[in-house]
Enzyme design. Structure first.
Site, PDB file in Angstrom:
ATOM      1  CE1 TYR A 180     -11.917 110.077 -42.203  1.00 36.74           C
ATOM      2  CE2 TYR A 180     -11.781 110.036 -44.590  1.00 36.74           C
ATOM      3  CZ  TYR A 180     -12.475 109.789 -43.426  1.00 36.74           C
ATOM      4  OH  TYR A 180     -13.736 109.254 -43.474  1.00 36.74           O
ATOM      5  CD  GLN A 233     -21.858 105.017 -33.863  1.00 33.61           C
ATOM      6  OE1 GLN A 233     -22.364 105.029 -34.968  1.00 33.61           O
ATOM      7  NE2 GLN A 233     -22.446 105.544 -32.807  1.00 33.61           N
ATOM      8  CG  ASN A 234     -16.724 109.257 -31.447  1.00 35.44           C
ATOM      9  OD1 ASN A 234     -17.662 109.280 -32.250  1.00 35.44           O
ATOM     10  ND2 ASN A 234     -16.819 109.728 -30.219  1.00 35.44           N
ATOM     11  CG  HIS A 243     -17.637 103.517 -37.497  1.00 32.91           C
ATOM     12  ND1 HIS A 243     -18.643 104.440 -37.287  1.00 32.91           N
ATOM     13  CD2 HIS A 243     -18.263 102.345 -37.791  1.00 32.91           C
ATOM     14  CE1 HIS A 243     -19.827 103.838 -37.439  1.00 32.91           C
ATOM     15  NE2 HIS A 243     -19.619 102.581 -37.734  1.00 32.91           N
ATOM     16  CB  CYS A 296       3.137 100.371 -46.986  1.00 34.24           C
ATOM     17  SG  CYS A 296       2.864  98.953 -45.905  1.00 34.24           S
ATOM     18  N   GLY A 308     -24.487 110.190 -27.156  1.00 28.34           N
ATOM     19  CA  GLY A 308     -24.066 111.145 -28.181  1.00 28.34           C
ATOM     20  C   GLY A 308     -23.990 110.601 -29.586  1.00 28.34           C
ATOM     21  CB  THR A 309     -24.509 107.846 -31.476  1.00 27.91           C
ATOM     22  OG1 THR A 309     -24.705 107.406 -32.823  1.00 27.91           O
ATOM     23  CG2 THR A 309     -25.180 106.886 -30.520  1.00 27.91           C
ATOM     24  CB  SER A 310     -27.659 110.966 -35.012  1.00 29.04           C
ATOM     25  OG  SER A 310     -26.897 110.235 -35.958  1.00 29.04           O
TER      26      SER A 310
HETATM   27  C1  BJW Z   1     -24.506 115.480 -28.261  1.00 30.66           C
HETATM   28  C2  BJW Z   1     -23.730 116.601 -27.970  1.00 30.66           C
HETATM   29  C3  BJW Z   1     -23.305 116.777 -26.618  1.00 30.66           C
HETATM   30  C4  BJW Z   1     -24.208 116.634 -30.087  1.00 30.66           C
HETATM   31  N1  BJW Z   1     -23.671 115.867 -25.707  1.00 30.66           N
HETATM   32  N2  BJW Z   1     -24.848 114.609 -27.333  1.00 30.66           N
HETATM   33  C5  BJW Z   1     -30.292 101.242 -45.200  1.00 30.66           C
HETATM   34  C6  BJW Z   1     -30.746 100.738 -44.005  1.00 30.66           C
HETATM   35  C7  BJW Z   1     -29.868 100.234 -43.062  1.00 30.66           C
HETATM   36  C8  BJW Z   1     -28.504 100.248 -43.297  1.00 30.66           C
HETATM   37  C9  BJW Z   1     -28.063 100.744 -44.485  1.00 30.66           C
HETATM   38  C10 BJW Z   1     -28.936 101.225 -45.435  1.00 30.66           C
HETATM   39  N3  BJW Z   1     -28.207 101.651 -46.493  1.00 30.66           N
HETATM   40  C11 BJW Z   1     -26.893 101.454 -46.219  1.00 30.66           C
HETATM   41  C12 BJW Z   1     -26.787 100.907 -44.992  1.00 30.66           C
HETATM   42  C13 BJW Z   1     -25.553 100.564 -44.272  1.00 30.66           C
HETATM   43  C14 BJW Z   1     -24.744 101.801 -43.899  1.00 30.66           C
HETATM   44  C15 BJW Z   1     -25.642 102.825 -43.222  1.00 30.66           C
HETATM   45  O1  BJW Z   1     -25.928 102.767 -42.047  1.00 30.66           O
HETATM   46  N4  BJW Z   1     -26.068 103.839 -43.980  1.00 30.66           N
HETATM   47  C16 BJW Z   1     -26.956 104.897 -43.436  1.00 30.66           C
HETATM   48  C17 BJW Z   1     -26.689 106.176 -44.159  1.00 30.66           C
HETATM   49  C18 BJW Z   1     -28.396 104.414 -43.540  1.00 30.66           C
HETATM   50  N5  BJW Z   1     -23.724 101.330 -42.978  1.00 30.66           N
HETATM   51  C19 BJW Z   1     -22.559 100.871 -43.406  1.00 30.66           C
HETATM   52  O2  BJW Z   1     -22.260 100.860 -44.596  1.00 30.66           O
HETATM   53  C20 BJW Z   1     -21.629 100.291 -42.366  1.00 30.66           C
HETATM   54  N6  BJW Z   1     -21.212  98.988 -42.755  1.00 30.66           N
HETATM   55  C21 BJW Z   1     -22.081  97.972 -42.906  1.00 30.66           C
HETATM   56  O3  BJW Z   1     -23.287  98.113 -42.701  1.00 30.66           O
HETATM   57  O4  BJW Z   1     -21.493  96.785 -43.255  1.00 30.66           O
HETATM   58  C22 BJW Z   1     -22.352  95.650 -43.481  1.00 30.66           C
HETATM   59  C23 BJW Z   1     -22.717  94.897 -42.249  1.00 30.66           C
HETATM   60  C24 BJW Z   1     -23.586  93.841 -42.356  1.00 30.66           C
HETATM   61  C25 BJW Z   1     -23.962  93.117 -41.219  1.00 30.66           C
HETATM   62  C26 BJW Z   1     -23.430  93.425 -39.989  1.00 30.66           C
HETATM   63  C27 BJW Z   1     -22.541  94.445 -39.899  1.00 30.66           C
HETATM   64  C28 BJW Z   1     -22.202  95.188 -41.015  1.00 30.66           C
HETATM   65  C29 BJW Z   1     -20.381 101.144 -42.215  1.00 30.66           C
HETATM   66  C30 BJW Z   1     -20.701 102.472 -41.606  1.00 30.66           C
HETATM   67  C31 BJW Z   1     -19.453 103.351 -41.586  1.00 30.66           C
HETATM   68  C32 BJW Z   1     -19.758 104.731 -40.992  1.00 30.66           C
HETATM   69  N7  BJW Z   1     -18.647 105.572 -41.166  1.00 30.66           N
HETATM   70  C33 BJW Z   1     -18.703 106.953 -40.687  1.00 30.66           C
HETATM   71  C34 BJW Z   1     -17.544 107.781 -41.311  1.00 30.66           C
HETATM   72  C35 BJW Z   1     -16.198 107.202 -41.059  1.00 30.66           C
HETATM   73  C36 BJW Z   1     -15.533 107.741 -39.855  1.00 30.66           C
HETATM   74  C37 BJW Z   1     -15.151 109.187 -39.959  1.00 30.66           C
HETATM   75  O5  BJW Z   1     -14.840 109.701 -41.052  1.00 30.66           O
HETATM   76  O6  BJW Z   1     -15.151 109.813 -38.909  1.00 30.66           O
HETATM   77  O7  BJW Z   1     -18.655 106.985 -39.249  1.00 30.66           O
HETATM   78  S1  BJW Z   1     -20.204 107.815 -41.086  1.00 30.66           S
HETATM   79  C38 BJW Z   1     -20.255 108.769 -39.641  1.00 30.66           C
HETATM   80  O8  BJW Z   1     -21.507 108.452 -38.966  1.00 30.66           O
HETATM   81  C39 BJW Z   1     -19.104 108.255 -38.742  1.00 30.66           C
HETATM   82  C40 BJW Z   1     -19.817 108.102 -37.417  1.00 30.66           C
HETATM   83  O9  BJW Z   1     -19.125 107.167 -36.609  1.00 30.66           O
HETATM   84  C41 BJW Z   1     -21.210 107.662 -37.795  1.00 30.66           C
HETATM   85  C42 BJW Z   1     -22.257 107.911 -36.739  1.00 30.66           C
HETATM   86  O10 BJW Z   1     -22.409 109.281 -36.498  1.00 30.66           O
HETATM   87  P1  BJW Z   1     -22.692 109.792 -35.010  1.00 30.66           P
HETATM   88  O11 BJW Z   1     -21.527 109.504 -34.165  1.00 30.66           O
HETATM   89  O12 BJW Z   1     -23.999 109.282 -34.557  1.00 30.66           O
HETATM   90  O13 BJW Z   1     -22.727 111.390 -35.254  1.00 30.66           O
HETATM   91  P2  BJW Z   1     -23.968 112.330 -35.622  1.00 30.66           P
HETATM   92  O14 BJW Z   1     -23.412 113.631 -36.046  1.00 30.66           O
HETATM   93  O15 BJW Z   1     -24.888 111.661 -36.567  1.00 30.66           O
HETATM   94  O16 BJW Z   1     -24.770 112.493 -34.250  1.00 30.66           O
HETATM   95  C43 BJW Z   1     -24.225 113.156 -33.130  1.00 30.66           C
HETATM   96  C44 BJW Z   1     -25.217 113.095 -31.991  1.00 30.66           C
HETATM   97  O17 BJW Z   1     -24.633 113.694 -30.859  1.00 30.66           O
HETATM   98  C45 BJW Z   1     -26.526 113.869 -32.273  1.00 30.66           C
HETATM   99  O18 BJW Z   1     -27.636 113.038 -31.921  1.00 30.66           O
HETATM  100  C46 BJW Z   1     -26.445 115.067 -31.328  1.00 30.66           C
HETATM  101  O19 BJW Z   1     -27.719 115.441 -30.806  1.00 30.66           O
HETATM  102  C47 BJW Z   1     -25.556 114.542 -30.225  1.00 30.66           C
HETATM  103  N8  BJW Z   1     -24.778 115.573 -29.527  1.00 30.66           N
HETATM  104  N9  BJW Z   1     -23.551 117.376 -29.050  1.00 30.66           N
HETATM  105  C48 BJW Z   1     -24.432 114.844 -26.026  1.00 30.66           C
HETATM  106  N10 BJW Z   1     -22.565 117.874 -26.206  1.00 30.66           N
END
Ligand code: BJW
Length: 233
Positions: free
Chosen positions: A56, A91-92, A109, A136, A176-178
């Site tokens: 980070y 989400q960023n 996030h 802190c 822009g999210t997967s």
């Molecule tokens: C372009 C482009 C250009 C490229 N133009 N496009 C099984 C089933 C369902 C859920 C779960 C499960 N097992 C576990 C879970 C829950 C879990 C989860 O989802 N896990 C998965 C692995 C399945 N989720 C959690 O734990 C969350 N909390 C939770 O669920 O709490 C309980 C709850 C209960 C009830 C209600 C609510 C909540 C917490 C999730 C935390 C995610 N954290 C992260 C990292 C921290 C931040 C950081 O370090 O930066 O957040 S993970 C990472 O992924 C980050 C992102 O915000 C997140 C999403 O990624 P994003 O933004 O989609 O990026 P990419 O790389 O995946 O995609 C980029 C896209 O852009 C691509 O499609 C490209 O094509 C596109 N692109 N260039 C336009 N120029």
């Protein structure tokens, strides 16, 4: 845009890609040699805090080298000119939306530029390295401050506000999210359930593409300004 008053926009890493910030799941799905699912967990932090801080701190340092791109600028224009309700959920953890001028913004996030101390319960702005020796500002404890980031297994911020906005939305747009991470990946189905139109803007069809009524493929820096111009008519 006919019949549309309330808009919810969801952004992911793709909106910042053209500013020079890497996405999470591109090509080999690794981030600095680590799967994001391995680094971004409370368990990983407990196991190896130095590694997680390094991850980070490097990203916080990179933030000052990058600038908002035309996609961020267009969303800020939408914020300034849209007369109805608008919520930009990102989400960023970068600060490019606010630097472009977006105000109706929610970081579900967390934020790289903030720290959280579990000892005091306080959150504070943070610039520069945090590392393991951070003090802190509220309770002066050493080494307890962690990045204010939502890791896997933790509750995202603002879910009540997001759910309420999705229930009122006439239009939901995902940019822009997967669609690989929940709960954000489920927003399109919630919005449709409540009757919203749904649109995806992404470089390529995402995991969740089938749930959208319309998908447009291309770079955010081109698609988003075009879409905002359409909406503002
Ligand atoms: C372009 C482009 C250009 C490229 N133009 N496009 C099984 C089933 C369902 C859920 C779960 C499960 N097992 C576990 C879970 C829950 C879990 C989860 O989802 N896990 C998965 C692995 C399945 N989720 C959690 O734990 C969350 N909390 C939770 O669920 O709490 C309980 C709850 C209960 C009830 C209600 C609510 C909540 C917490 C999730 C935390 C995610 N954290 C992260 C990292 C921290 C931040 C950081 O370090 O930066 O957040 S993970 C990472 O992924 C980050 C992102 O915000 C997140 C999403 O990624 P994003 O933004 O989609 O990026 P990419 O790389 O995946 O995609 C980029 C896209 O852009 C691509 O499609 C490209 O094509 C596109 N692109 N260039 C336009 N120029």
């Amino acid at each position: 845009m006919a019949g549309v008053r309330n808009i919810v926009v969801l952004t992911g890493a793709g909106v910042s890609a053209e500013s020079g910030l890497p996405t999470f799941r591109a090509s080999d799905g690794l981030w600095e040699g680590h799967h994001v699912e391995d680094v971004a967990t409370p368990e990983a932090y407990a196991r190896d805090p130095a590694l997680v801080h390094q991850f980070y701190d490097a990203r916080r340092a990179r933030l000052v080298e990058v600038q908002p791109n035309p996609a961020h600028d267009a969303l800020a224009r939408l914020d300034a000119e849209w007369p109805g309700e608008l919520l930009l959920v990102t989400q960023n953890v970068d600060d490019l939306h606010e630097r472009a001028g977006s105000r109706r913004l929610l970081h579900m996030h967390g934020e790289l530029t903030r720290g959280w101390c579990p000892a005091s319960g306080g959150r504070c702005g943070w610039s520069g390295d945090m590392g393991q020796g951070a003090v802190c500002p509220a309770c002066a404890s050493v080494g307890r401050v962690r990045p204010d980031i939502v890791w896997f297994g933790e509750m995202p911020y603002g879910m009540d506000r997001i759910d309420a906005a999705l229930a009122r939305a006439d239009l939901f747009v995902s940019i822009g999210t997967s669609g690989a991470v929940y709960p954000a990946a489920g927003f399109v189905r919630t919005a449709r359930y409540h009757g919203a139109q749904t649109l995806e803007l992404n470089l390529e069809p995402s995991h969740g593409s089938v749930f959208f009524e319309e998908s447009r493929a291309g770079p955010a820096s081109e698609l988003v300004p075009r879409w905002v111009a359409e909406v503002l008519g």
